[in-house]
Design a protein around this motif. Structure first.
Motif, PDB file in Angstrom:
ATOM      1  N   GLY A 152       0.879  -1.406  -0.313  1.00 43.19           N
ATOM      2  CA  GLY A 152      -0.074  -0.072   0.589  1.00 43.19           C
ATOM      3  C   GLY A 152       1.106   1.317   0.282  1.00 43.19           C
ATOM      4  O   GLY A 152       0.417   2.345  -0.185  1.00 43.19           O
ATOM      5  N   SER A 153       2.222   1.341   0.248  1.00 41.17           N
ATOM      6  CA  SER A 153       3.407   2.489   1.149  1.00 41.17           C
ATOM      7  C   SER A 153       3.713   2.649  -0.426  1.00 41.17           C
ATOM      8  O   SER A 153       3.842   3.763  -1.461  1.00 41.17           O
ATOM      9  N   ALA A 154       3.964   1.136  -1.413  1.00 44.61           N
ATOM     10  CA  ALA A 154       4.654   1.742  -2.845  1.00 44.61           C
ATOM     11  C   ALA A 154       3.333   2.119  -3.377  1.00 44.61           C
ATOM     12  O   ALA A 154       3.986   3.367  -4.546  1.00 44.61           O
ATOM     13  N   ILE A 155       1.960   2.056  -3.727  1.00 41.90           N
ATOM     14  CA  ILE A 155       0.748   2.376  -4.709  1.00 41.90           C
ATOM     15  C   ILE A 155       0.957   3.991  -4.207  1.00 41.90           C
ATOM     16  O   ILE A 155       0.565   4.090  -5.086  1.00 41.90           O
ATOM     17  N   PHE A 249       6.006   4.062   8.051  1.00 44.46           N
ATOM     18  CA  PHE A 249       4.432   3.755   9.127  1.00 44.46           C
ATOM     19  C   PHE A 249       4.150   1.856   8.699  1.00 44.46           C
ATOM     20  O   PHE A 249       3.988   1.718   9.317  1.00 44.46           O
ATOM     21  N   ALA A 250       4.375   1.922   7.279  1.00 45.19           N
ATOM     22  CA  ALA A 250       4.141   0.647   7.146  1.00 45.19           C
ATOM     23  C   ALA A 250       5.247  -0.422   7.209  1.00 45.19           C
ATOM     24  O   ALA A 250       5.278  -1.613   7.957  1.00 45.19           O
ATOM     25  N   GLY A 251       6.366   0.045   7.971  1.00 46.06           N
ATOM     26  CA  GLY A 251       7.663  -0.553   8.292  1.00 46.06           C
ATOM     27  C   GLY A 251       7.116  -0.629   9.729  1.00 46.06           C
ATOM     28  O   GLY A 251       7.757  -1.979  10.246  1.00 46.06           O
ATOM     29  N   SER A 252       6.690   0.334  10.776  1.00 45.29           N
ATOM     30  CA  SER A 252       6.265   0.044  12.326  1.00 45.29           C
ATOM     31  C   SER A 252       5.012  -0.885  12.627  1.00 45.29           C
ATOM     32  O   SER A 252       5.343  -2.007  13.310  1.00 45.29           O
TER      33      SER A 252
END
Length: 396
Positions: A152-155, A249-252
């Motif tokens: 989602g972060s890549a999108i 955020f995605a990593g967290s």
């Protein structure tokens, strides 16, 4: 055809139950962008999460009893079809109101696969074996929320948030294809009660009157309520209060998923030695400890996002221990009503999480404390109910 006791069957059932987390976690990094695109506030965008849970809860009233009467497979395909069409509606939404409506319909469709995935486990397995299967499914399902925010972060960075829902559409189509061509019908004996509202309510009345069922459902619902508090509030809290970007955020978020997957792995190894209740006892202790630790660190104010994410790993570890075993223990006494039991369990679980999610969404802008407080209260309540219901659960 897919066969029981194979990784392929476990993976298929896990992916069916992962449909809900995928459609939620995939677009979490884009929540601030959706608010900007539709020129609306945090609470309205967060409501796209909570309305999904309300739709999930409402839909589960019907899927289980219908599947007990008509069979698992036809009801499952109907849910997948509705999810697919609603995902297209979300992708083409022109207003926040249309997105909210699309999310509600998406949840109505997606609630079927998760109810029927659990019911099919009860069709195929007994006792601790069912708990171990649900834990294995949870481990595989946990990979979806681990990677969904990263995708989602890549999108969000390269495309547009609408592509999250196009991806959900493709995923649902793939599941429907496999279900049609490879998934067998697992219901061995159709329910004797009529496929009517009176019949549904009769099944729910029998289930809800059982004190053991009440206890296990409460444990599952409280564990998930704390988890959903993090899901619904962490995007705004970590990106705005702790100044993480979408990738940060995605990593967290993935750290939380690592905790959950670790819990499901531990549950598989422990359930044969400790039994369902033994594993749940470890789980509720982890829930309470994680929530209290997060609240304490937030009050101290370290300034680091780790004060949220590290305790959340511990809480999520407890969810991985508690939820699969609690679900198995709740459904075990009711083989002839496995679908209805899965429906009622999901109804309570999603309703409570939806209410908690609305509360978090309306208070997350007040500071850093509402999210840790909601998680701590959920964990402590689960711990208290587990120990208060010990004699009741032992009288089996």
């Amino acid at each position: 055809m897919l066969r029981p006791d194979t990784l392929a069957m476990t993976a298929m059932l896990a992916l069916l139950t992962a449909l809900g987390p995928l459609s939620t976690d995939l677009y979490l990094p884009s929540l601030p962008s959706i608010a900007r695109d539709f020129a609306t506030g945090t609470a309205e965008v967060q409501f796209t999460l909570s309305v999904f849970l309300f739709g999930f809860a409402f839909g589960q009233i019907f899927y289980g009893p219908l599947a007990d009467r008509l069979g698992r497979k036809p009801v499952l395909l109907g849910g997948l079809a509705l999810f697919l069409l609603a995902s297209i509606m979300c992708a083409r939404a022109s207003s926040i109101e249309m997105l909210i409506a699309g999310r509600f319909l998406q949840a109505l469709g997606g609630s079927g696969p998760i109810v029927l995935g659990r019911a099919m486990v009860r069709d195929l397995y007994e006792g601790p074996r069912a708990g171990r299967e649900l834990a294995r499914m949870g481990m595989i399902m946990g990979l979806v929320p681990a990677f969904a925010p990263l995708i989602g972060s890549a999108i969000e960075s390269w495309l547009d948030w609408r592509w999250c829902f196009w991806l959900c559409t493709v995923f649902a189509f793939g599941l429907a294809f496999v279900a049609i061509t490879r998934l067998p019908e697992t219901l061995r004996r159709h329910a004797a009660h009529p496929a009517s509202l009176k019949g549904y309510l009769g099944s729910f009345r029998i289930l809800s009157a059982d004190p053991r069922f009440q206890a296990y459902v409460a444990l599952v619902a409280l564990a998930y309520a704390g988890l959903f508090s993090f899901i619904s509030g962490s995007s705004f809290l970590l990106q705005e209060s702790y100044h993480l970007g979408p990738r940060g955020f995605a990593g967290s978020f993935s750290l939380m998923v690592v905790g959950y997957i670790s819990g499901t792995i531990a549950a598989q190894r422990l359930v044969d030695r400790r039994g369902l209740d033994g594993v749940i006892g470890l789980g509720v202790a982890s829930l309470a400890l994680g929530g209290v630790l997060m609240t304490g660190l937030t009050l101290i104010g370290t300034g680091s996002s780790l004060e949220i994410t590290v305790p959340m790993m511990l809480y999520a570890f407890g969810v991985g221990l508690t939820m699969p075993q609690g679900q198995a223990a709740a459904m075990m006494p009711f083989p002839e009503r496995a679908g209805a039991a899965s429906s009622l369990l999901g109804l309570v679980q999603m309703s409570l999480a939806g209410v908690v999610g609305v509360a978090v969404g309306n208070t997350v802008g007040l500071g850093r404390w509402p999210l840790p407080l909601a998680i701590a209260l959920s964990g402590l309540a689960a711990f208290a109910i587990f120990h208060a219901s010990a004699r009741l659960r032992a009288a089996r």
